[in-house]
Design an enzyme around this catalytic site. Structure first.
Site, PDB file in Angstrom:
ATOM      1  N   ARG A 126       0.843  -1.196   0.000  1.00  0.00           N
ATOM      2  CA  ARG A 126       0.000   0.000   0.000  1.00  0.00           C
ATOM      3  C   ARG A 126       0.879   1.249   0.000  1.00  0.00           C
ATOM      4  O   ARG A 126       0.376   2.358   0.077  1.00  0.00           O
ATOM      5  CB  ARG A 126      -0.895   0.045   1.258  1.00  0.00           C
ATOM      6  CG  ARG A 126      -1.769  -1.182   1.503  1.00  0.00           C
ATOM      7  CD  ARG A 126      -2.880  -1.275   0.479  1.00  0.00           C
ATOM      8  NE  ARG A 126      -3.753  -2.432   0.703  1.00  0.00           N
ATOM      9  CZ  ARG A 126      -3.499  -3.677   0.302  1.00  0.00           C
ATOM     10  NH1 ARG A 126      -2.381  -3.940  -0.350  1.00  0.00           N
ATOM     11  NH2 ARG A 126      -4.354  -4.653   0.531  1.00  0.00           N
ATOM     12  N   HIS A 149       2.039 -13.428  -4.517  1.00  0.00           N
ATOM     13  CA  HIS A 149       1.313 -13.422  -3.240  1.00  0.00           C
ATOM     14  C   HIS A 149       0.588 -14.743  -3.007  1.00  0.00           C
ATOM     15  O   HIS A 149       0.258 -15.458  -3.957  1.00  0.00           O
ATOM     16  CB  HIS A 149       0.253 -12.308  -3.246  1.00  0.00           C
ATOM     17  CG  HIS A 149       0.831 -10.932  -3.219  1.00  0.00           C
ATOM     18  ND1 HIS A 149       0.911 -10.177  -2.064  1.00  0.00           N
ATOM     19  CD2 HIS A 149       1.371 -10.182  -4.205  1.00  0.00           C
ATOM     20  CE1 HIS A 149       1.473  -9.007  -2.341  1.00  0.00           C
ATOM     21  NE2 HIS A 149       1.760  -8.981  -3.643  1.00  0.00           N
ATOM     22  N   GLU A 192      -1.764 -14.158  -7.349  1.00  0.00           N
ATOM     23  CA  GLU A 192      -2.285 -14.497  -6.020  1.00  0.00           C
ATOM     24  C   GLU A 192      -2.735 -15.955  -6.075  1.00  0.00           C
ATOM     25  O   GLU A 192      -3.600 -16.299  -6.878  1.00  0.00           O
ATOM     26  CB  GLU A 192      -3.492 -13.584  -5.766  1.00  0.00           C
ATOM     27  CG  GLU A 192      -4.131 -13.668  -4.431  1.00  0.00           C
ATOM     28  CD  GLU A 192      -3.323 -12.965  -3.358  1.00  0.00           C
ATOM     29  OE1 GLU A 192      -2.724 -13.689  -2.563  1.00  0.00           O
ATOM     30  OE2 GLU A 192      -3.301 -11.717  -3.310  1.00  0.00           O
TER      31      GLU A 192
HETATM   32  C1  LIG Z   1      -3.631 -11.387   0.629  1.00  0.00           C
HETATM   33  C2  LIG Z   1      -2.872 -10.287  -0.062  1.00  0.00           C
HETATM   34  O1  LIG Z   1      -1.853  -9.878   0.405  1.00  0.00           O
HETATM   35  N1  LIG Z   1      -3.370  -9.800  -1.196  1.00  0.00           N
HETATM   36  C3  LIG Z   1      -2.744  -8.734  -1.942  1.00  0.00           C
HETATM   37  C4  LIG Z   1      -3.461  -8.517  -3.232  1.00  0.00           C
HETATM   38  C5  LIG Z   1      -2.663  -7.715  -4.207  1.00  0.00           C
HETATM   39  O2  LIG Z   1      -1.458  -7.988  -4.357  1.00  0.00           O
HETATM   40  O3  LIG Z   1      -3.233  -6.809  -4.819  1.00  0.00           O
HETATM   41  C6  LIG Z   1      -2.751  -7.447  -1.119  1.00  0.00           C
HETATM   42  O4  LIG Z   1      -3.732  -7.202  -0.413  1.00  0.00           O
HETATM   43  O5  LIG Z   1      -1.798  -6.700  -1.163  1.00  0.00           O
HETATM   44 ZN   LIG Z   2       0.181 -10.637  -0.205  1.00  0.00          ZN
END
Ligand SMILES: CC(=O)N[C@@H](CC(=O)O)C(=O)O
Ligand SMILES: [Zn+2]
Length: 315
Positions: A75, A120, A182
């Site tokens: 993020r 992921h 994922e």
């Molecule tokens: C479980 C997980 O980490 N999912 C990822 C999905 C992604 O890479 O967009 C995340 O939330 O960042």
């Molecule tokens: Zn992840």
């Protein structure tokens, strides 16, 4: 003549620089293990005319086998973070985002890597899922089409997150063509051979696609089925914010299956059913993902869509 073929196809630059990220979340073991393996010996991921770099993005989180140390790296790639002064005083993952942006970016610049695969795992029963951030990236759409065909009869779904509010600033977003991979279900901190192998096979086909593209193969127009992120659904909570219900047994593990108005969604601790009251059929995914309790998300709803990919070839 290349100029006349370019009238019918989108002509794109070769994809010479490719990175494979693992350990963006330090407790998602397939990506961590594959990337560590490839750092030691990269023969499996090398292709003619492509330079592929395997890279552990969050080594401190990998060492601790935790999602992150200070803040979620996946993020952290916002313009504010990437330009923040503060050096060593910044949260670890913000420092790391800046480093990654220096090595593989800068994000949105011509110097950025062509493709980044970010590996992921999910605790949800999603199977193999490729995550896209744009419905207009024809290179990525063609790659999705190629991978789906190559792995058939096994399946691999495409999740599209273009939602103005629910989209987030991922590690892979520094590349011109960002691809999330994922694979689940796999508990955090655990390696399962089936999930590990599924991830490895997708990567193989993805790299094959890039090699073919660079060799000049033309990819004709096609459509790709995708699931577009619509809405985040939180767990039911009391006035203090405590969770008062679980994912309903009829919904648990039913990622990608239709959820209709009136269908059971949650079950309270005393056995009451809470139903879905949306306006139409949706396709839930990331159902009961462990990492999303802190994000107040029980699952996301999606809508099925056919995305149109133009023909592409290299310039
Ligand atoms: C479980 C997980 O980490 N999912 C990822 C999905 C992604 O890479 O967009 C995340 O939330 O960042
Ligand atoms: Zn992840």
């Amino acid at each position: 003549m290349s100029s006349s073929s370019c009238n019918n196809s989108a002509c794109l630059n070769e994809a010479r620089r490719v990175a494979i990220f693992g350990g963006t979340h330090g407790n998602e073991m397939s990506g961590v293990t594959l990337v560590n393996l490839w750092v030691k010996n990269s023969a499996e991921i090398q292709r003619k005319g492509v330079e592929t770099k395997p890279f552990i993005t969050n080594p401190k989180a990998v060492e601790k086998c935790t999602r992150y140390v200070d803040t979620d790296l996946n993020r952290a790639f916002t313009p504010e973070n990437l330009s923040a002064p503060g050096g060593d005083n910044l949260p670890y993952e913000v420092q790391r985002a800046q480093e990654i942006n220096r090595i593989f970016g800068p994000k949105e610049s011509p110097d950025a890597y062509d493709v980044i695969f970010d590996l992921h795992n999910t605790t949800s029963n999603m199977g193999c899922t490729l995550i896209l951030e744009s419905s207009k990236d024809h290179f990525n759409l063609q790659m999705m089409h190629y991978i789906k065909k190559a792995i058939a009869p096994a399946s691999c779904l495409v999740l599209l997150n273009e939602h103005p509010l629910l989209k987030y600033s991922t590690s892979r977003s520094v590349a011109k063509h960002p691809v999330g991979l994922e694979v689940g279900p796999q508990p955090q901190g655990v390696l399962r051979s089936n999930i590990f192998e599924a991830m490895r096979v997708i990567l193989k086909h993805a790299l094959d696609f890039i090699e073919l593209f660079n060799e000049g193969m033309e990819f004709p127009p096609c459509t790709v089925e995708a699931f577009r992120v619509l809405e985040r659904i939180d767990y039911p909570r009391d006035a203090n914010g405590n969770i008062i219900a679980m994912v309903h047994p009829n919904l648990q593990d039913c990622d990608w299956e239709p959820l209709n108005p009136g269908d059971p969604m949650f079950q309270t601790f005393d056995g009451k059913t809470i139903r879905y009251h949306g306006s139409g059929t949706v396709y839930p995914t990331f159902i009961n993902e462990a990492a999303y309790y802190e994000k107040q998300q029980a699952f996301v709803t999606t809508r099925r869509e056919a995305l149109v990919a133009s023909a592409i070839r290299k310039i």
